[in-house]
Motif scaffolding. Structure first.
Motif, PDB file in Angstrom:
ATOM      1  N   ALA A   1       1.075  -1.047  -0.077  1.00  0.00           N
ATOM      2  CA  ALA A   1      -0.328  -0.089   0.152  1.00  0.00           C
ATOM      3  C   ALA A   1       0.935   1.089  -0.005  1.00  0.00           C
ATOM      4  O   ALA A   1       0.167   2.225  -0.673  1.00  0.00           O
ATOM      5  N   VAL A  26      -4.634   6.562  -3.004  1.00  0.00           N
ATOM      6  CA  VAL A  26      -5.641   5.628  -2.873  1.00  0.00           C
ATOM      7  C   VAL A  26      -6.774   6.620  -3.203  1.00  0.00           C
ATOM      8  O   VAL A  26      -7.163   8.299  -2.977  1.00  0.00           O
ATOM      9  N   ASP A  85     -10.583   3.512  -6.103  1.00  0.00           N
ATOM     10  CA  ASP A  85     -10.462   2.234  -5.551  1.00  0.00           C
ATOM     11  C   ASP A  85     -11.093   2.231  -4.672  1.00  0.00           C
ATOM     12  O   ASP A  85     -11.695   0.624  -4.282  1.00  0.00           O
ATOM     13  N   HIS A 126      -5.305   0.644  -7.363  1.00  0.00           N
ATOM     14  CA  HIS A 126      -4.629   0.706  -5.896  1.00  0.00           C
ATOM     15  C   HIS A 126      -5.043  -0.023  -4.785  1.00  0.00           C
ATOM     16  O   HIS A 126      -5.757   0.204  -3.642  1.00  0.00           O
ATOM     17  N   ALA A 177      -6.570   0.761  -0.756  1.00  0.00           N
ATOM     18  CA  ALA A 177      -7.630   1.255  -0.502  1.00  0.00           C
ATOM     19  C   ALA A 177      -7.789   0.000   0.925  1.00  0.00           C
ATOM     20  O   ALA A 177      -9.162   0.641   1.389  1.00  0.00           O
TER      21      ALA A 177
END
Length: 382
Positions: free
Chosen positions: A63, A69, A122, A306, A310
Motif C-alpha cells: 500500500a 488511494v 479504488d 491501488h 484501498a
C-alpha cells in the motif's frame, strides 16, 4: 421479513466530549465505552480467518509503495474528508484523492469508466442501499481479510455487512424526522409518522426525492414490511405536497434555511455536524421508532489501481483511531462501542424503540428504488 425491534432506554445520552484536534498525531487510546445502552442490529456476517501477520504486513508495505488511494465518495466530503485524508496520510504516507458526488451518479460513473477500461476508483462509499446496488451491478469486490474486522465485542453491529465481504460499514445513521425549531414550537412536533398526514403539515415538509435518494425506499422497506406503516402512507404523504430535494444534503439545507418546517428523511449523519454549529433544528421522537442503519458503507472497487492502499484505508476507517478521527469530525455515534458518542447535545433523542435496518432490508430498499415502488406511489415517475 421479520424485523428486529428493540425497546431500549435512551440510546443517545450523556455529555458531548469535544476534543481539540480532529486529526490525532498518534494512535489514541479508545475512549471509555458509552454508558448508555446501544441498539444491536442483526447483521449478516461471515467467518473469515485471521490474516497472518506477515501477510497483512505485506499488504501495508505494498500500500505504501502504491502511494495513493482514490475514493469515489458521498460521505467523505469537504472538511470531513480532509480530516480523514490528513490523518491517513500522516500515519501511512499515502495520499488520499477524492471524487465526490451523489451516490447513484458515482455508481454510474464507475460503470461507464470500467466499460471503457478506465480504472480510476479504488473505493466507493455512499448509503448502504446504494452500495447494495453497486455490488449487484458488479463494480465492487471483497476487501479480503481485514484484521480490524476480527476484533470481538467492540461493535454496535458488525461492519461486515454481507457474507462475501464487499460492504464495510464505517458509520451509523439514525433515520428520524427533524424540525426547524424557529418554525415549530415545543410541543407541536409530530409524535407519529401518521401525524404528518394532518392538514397543518401540508406544504411544510421536505423529503429527499426517492428517484435519487434511498431514504424513503428504506422507510418503506423497514416500516411497511414490519406492518408499522402501510404503503398508502406514501401516496398520502404525496398529497401533502412536500418539497423534493435531489440529495439528502439539499434536504437538510432546505430545513436549516427555514424553507420547510419538517424533514421526513433527514438523518443524524447529515444534520449532526450542523447541529454542533448551533443551527435551529432538532430530531423528534415518533412512536414508530427510529431506524438504525449501518450506513454509509465502503467497498473496494473491482480492478482498483491501488488495491492494497484501498484495503488499508478501509481497515483503518473502522479501527478505534479511524473512528475517533471520523466521528469527531462528523459529530456522530460510532460503529464501535469502545469509541465515545460525539453526538451534539441538540442532536440527542430518546426513542421508545429502535428498528434495525439489516443488510436484507437495504437490499430490499435497493429493489424498491430500482423498481420505483415509492416513486409510483407518490406519483413522481420521471
Amino acid at each position: 421479513m421479520k424485523k428486529v425491534i428493540l425497546s431500549i432506554l435512551p440510546v443517545i445520552l450523556g455529555t458531548v466530549m469535544l476534543v481539540a484536534s480532529c486529526a490525532p498525531k498518534a494512535t489514541p487510546q479508545p475512549a471509555a465505552t458509552p454508558t448508555s445502552p446501544q441498539a444491536k442490529a442483526t447483521i449478516i456476517t461471515s467467518s473469515v480467518p485471521a490474516p497472518a501477520s506477515s501477510a497483512w504486513d505485506k499488504i501495508v508495505a505494498e500500500a505504501k509503495n502504491e502511494g495513493k488511494v482514490t475514493m469515489y465518495t458521498f460521505a467523505l466530503t469537504g472538511d470531513i474528508g480532509q480530516v480523514i485524508a490528513r490523518s491517513f496520510e500522516a500515519k501511512y504516507g499515502i495520499k488520499v484523492e477524492f471524487i465526490t458526488g451523489i451516490g447513484a451518479q458515482l455508481i454510474e460513473r464507475i460503470k461507464t469508466e470500467q466499460a471503457g477500461k478506465r480504472f480510476i476508483a479504488d473505493t466507493l462509499d455512499t448509503s448502504t442501499t446504494l452500495m447494495a446496488i453497486a455490488k449487484t451491478d458488479g463494480i465492487t469486490e471483497p476487501a479480503g481479510n481485514l484484521p480490524t474486522l476480527l476484533q470481538q465485542n467492540v461493535w454496535l453491529a458488525h461492519p461486515r455487512l454481507d457474507e462475501q465481504g464487499h460492504l464495510i460499514a464505517f458509520d451509523t445513521l439514525y433515520q428520524i424526522p427533524y424540525v426547524n425549531t424557529t418554525l415549530v414550537k415545543p410541543g407541536d412536533e409530530p409524535k407519529s409518522y401518521l401525524e404528518l398526514l394532518e392538514p397543518k403539515w401540508k406544504g411544510k415538509m421536505v423529503t429527499a426525492d426517492p428517484n435519487t435518494v434511498p431514504y424513503l425506499p428504506r422507510l418503506y422497506s423497514v416500516m411497511v414490511s414490519s406492518k408499522i406503516l402501510d404503503d398508502t402512507f406514501f401516496s398520502k404523504i404525496a398529497r401533502q405536497e412536500p418539497k423534493l430535494a435531489p440529495t439528502v444534503r439539499d434536504d437538510a439545507n432546505t430545513l436549516i434555511r427555514g424553507e420547510a418546517s419538517l424533514s421526513i428523511t433527514a438523518g443524524t449523519t447529515i444534520l449532526n455536524p450542523f447541529i454542533s454549529q448551533g443551527v435551529p433544528v432538532k430530531p423528534v421522537d415518533v412512536k414508530e421508532g427510529a431506524i438504525l442503519a449501518m450506513s454509509p458503507s465502503i467497498a473496494l472497487v473491482k480492478n482498483a489501481p491501488h488495491p492494497n492502499a484501498a484495503r488499508l484505508l478501509i481497515d483503518w476507517l473502522v479501527t478505534a483511531e479511524g473512528q475517533i478521527t471520523y466521528q469527531k469530525a462528523r459529530s456522530n455515534i460510532s460503529v464501535r462501542t469502545d469509541v465515545q458518542d460525539f453526538t451534539p447535545a441538540g442532536g440527542r433523542f430518546k426513542p421508545g424503540k429502535i428498528v434495525a435496518s439489516t443488510i436484507a432490508d437495504e437490499m430490499e430498499a435497493a429493489r424498491i428504488q430500482r423498481e420505483r415502488v415509492v416513486t409510483k406511489l407518490m406519483g413522481l415517475m420521471q
